[in-house]
Write a protein that holds these residues in place. Structure first.
Motif, mmCIF file in Angstrom:
data_model
loop_
_atom_site.group_PDB
_atom_site.id
_atom_site.type_symbol
_atom_site.label_atom_id
_atom_site.label_comp_id
_atom_site.label_asym_id
_atom_site.label_seq_id
_atom_site.Cartn_x
_atom_site.Cartn_y
_atom_site.Cartn_z
ATOM 1 N N GLU A 91 48.509 74.194 103.607
ATOM 2 C CA GLU A 91 49.293 74.062 102.383
ATOM 3 C C GLU A 91 49.227 72.613 101.940
ATOM 4 O OE1 GLU A 91 53.930 74.515 101.169
ATOM 5 O OE2 GLU A 91 53.015 76.157 102.315
ATOM 6 N N GLN A 92 48.825 72.399 100.697
ATOM 7 C CA GLN A 92 48.726 71.061 100.127
ATOM 8 C C GLN A 92 49.421 71.040 98.778
ATOM 9 O OE1 GLN A 92 47.406 68.200 101.412
ATOM 10 N NE2 GLN A 92 47.123 69.357 103.295
ATOM 11 N N THR A 93 49.791 69.857 98.354
ATOM 12 C CA THR A 93 50.438 69.687 97.064
ATOM 13 C C THR A 93 49.428 69.158 96.062
ATOM 14 O OG1 THR A 93 52.529 69.182 98.141
ATOM 15 C CG2 THR A 93 52.290 68.469 95.855
ATOM 16 N N LEU A 118 45.965 57.595 92.201
ATOM 17 C CA LEU A 118 45.323 56.820 93.267
ATOM 18 C C LEU A 118 46.097 56.911 94.576
ATOM 19 C CD1 LEU A 118 44.173 53.713 91.205
ATOM 20 C CD2 LEU A 118 42.788 55.657 91.986
ATOM 21 N N GLN A 119 47.408 56.970 94.509
ATOM 22 C CA GLN A 119 48.182 57.111 95.744
ATOM 23 C C GLN A 119 47.938 58.475 96.388
ATOM 24 O OE1 GLN A 119 49.658 54.709 97.504
ATOM 25 N NE2 GLN A 119 48.731 53.463 95.896
ATOM 26 N N ALA A 120 47.837 59.520 95.569
ATOM 27 C CA ALA A 120 47.524 60.849 96.105
ATOM 28 C C ALA A 120 46.133 60.851 96.742
ATOM 29 C CB ALA A 120 47.601 61.898 94.994
ATOM 30 N N ALA A 121 45.190 60.178 96.102
ATOM 31 C CA ALA A 121 43.827 60.103 96.633
ATOM 32 C C ALA A 121 43.792 59.313 97.939
ATOM 33 C CB ALA A 121 42.902 59.467 95.596
ATOM 34 N N ARG A 122 44.504 58.206 97.986
ATOM 35 C CA ARG A 122 44.540 57.389 99.211
ATOM 36 C C ARG A 122 45.129 58.191 100.371
ATOM 37 N NH1 ARG A 122 45.428 51.810 101.169
ATOM 38 N NH2 ARG A 122 46.622 52.062 103.090
ATOM 39 N N ILE A 165 33.857 71.648 95.092
ATOM 40 C CA ILE A 165 35.159 71.054 94.823
ATOM 41 C C ILE A 165 36.087 71.660 95.869
ATOM 42 C CG2 ILE A 165 37.057 70.817 93.185
ATOM 43 C CD1 ILE A 165 34.915 71.239 90.950
ATOM 44 N N LEU A 166 36.418 70.870 96.873
ATOM 45 C CA LEU A 166 37.185 71.374 98.006
ATOM 46 C C LEU A 166 38.684 71.379 97.750
ATOM 47 C CD1 LEU A 166 35.118 69.525 100.733
ATOM 48 C CD2 LEU A 166 34.950 71.935 100.089
ATOM 49 N N GLU A 167 39.168 70.347 97.067
ATOM 50 C CA GLU A 167 40.599 70.249 96.792
ATOM 51 C C GLU A 167 40.818 69.519 95.469
ATOM 52 O OE1 GLU A 167 42.856 68.429 99.987
ATOM 53 O OE2 GLU A 167 41.586 69.383 101.506
ATOM 54 N N ILE A 168 41.799 69.973 94.739
ATOM 55 C CA ILE A 168 42.273 69.251 93.560
ATOM 56 C C ILE A 168 43.531 68.515 94.014
ATOM 57 C CG2 ILE A 168 43.189 69.432 91.221
ATOM 58 C CD1 ILE A 168 41.560 72.082 90.989
ATOM 59 N N LEU A 169 43.506 67.194 93.933
ATOM 60 C CA LEU A 169 44.645 66.387 94.358
ATOM 61 C C LEU A 169 45.580 66.086 93.202
ATOM 62 C CD1 LEU A 169 42.684 63.887 96.616
ATOM 63 C CD2 LEU A 169 43.787 66.035 97.274
ATOM 64 N N ALA A 170 45.011 65.865 92.014
ATOM 65 C CA ALA A 170 45.809 65.543 90.836
ATOM 66 C C ALA A 170 45.014 65.894 89.586
ATOM 67 C CB ALA A 170 46.147 64.052 90.823
#
Length: 186
Positions: free
Chosen positions: A2-4, A20-24, A176-181
């Protein structure tokens, strides 16, 4: 698992630091050490460098191609030097998903279909995938490992992905493995 996913009400530069914080955070969790970022004049590349400070991460900035010099959209030599002095690699090349020869003749190419499909998710989604392909084509991204791809809508960053990059001729291997934002609405 589970990811946000971080969704923004509006696209654009104001979302840069949160993106950028989500990516980091996700790069740290997954041990990702390569980041590719769209950056026409260096703002987003510099913000990415600051956001990833202290991590052993290779940052590759991909500005808009030189074909846009006549409208002032290309990175100046001084802008390029400023980000290269930070240790960021710059990759300027033909757009992987746009501005191709087929468009010049009004033809519909496979890259145009891919481009238009990705635009349904927003400009940042299309550009994030595109800069990953461009950096892979230049030999700057290790296509055997995951990367973080960061882009935005017009300016700044509002989209971040975990991506398995690929070169254009091996496009079907790109994942595309995950969408972070991303912006909720394009």
């Amino acid at each position: 698992m589970e990811q946000t996913i971080l969704y923004f009400e509006t696209p654009g530069r104001d979302n840069t630091d949160a993106t950028l914080q989500a990516a980091r955070r996700r790069a740290q969790e997954l041990g990702i050490t390569q980041v590719v970022v769209a950056s026409s004049h260096g703002y987003t590349a510099k913000r990415t460098h600051a956001a990833f400070a202290g991590l052993d991460v290779r940052i590759i900035a991909v500005p808009i191609s030189a074909s846009f010099q006549d409208v002032g959209w290309t990175m100046t030599p001084a802008e390029r030097q400023a980000i290269e002095e930070l240790g960021i690699e710059v990759c300027m090349t033909l757009h992987a998903l746009g501005d191709d020869v087929a468009d010049a003749f009004g033809a519909v190419s496979p890259s145009r279909i891919v481009r238009e499909t990705l635009y349904r998710f927003g400009q940042g989604m299309k550009v994030a995938v595109e800069v990953a392909i461009m950096a892979a084509e230049a030999g700057l991204l290790d296509t055997s490992r995951e990367a973080i791809a960061i882009a935005g809508t017009d300016e700044g960053a509002d989209t971040a992905l975990v991506i398995k990059p690929a070169c254009a001729r091996k496009f079907k291997e790109l994942q595309i493995l995950e969408i972070l934002a991303k912006p909720r609405r394009p």
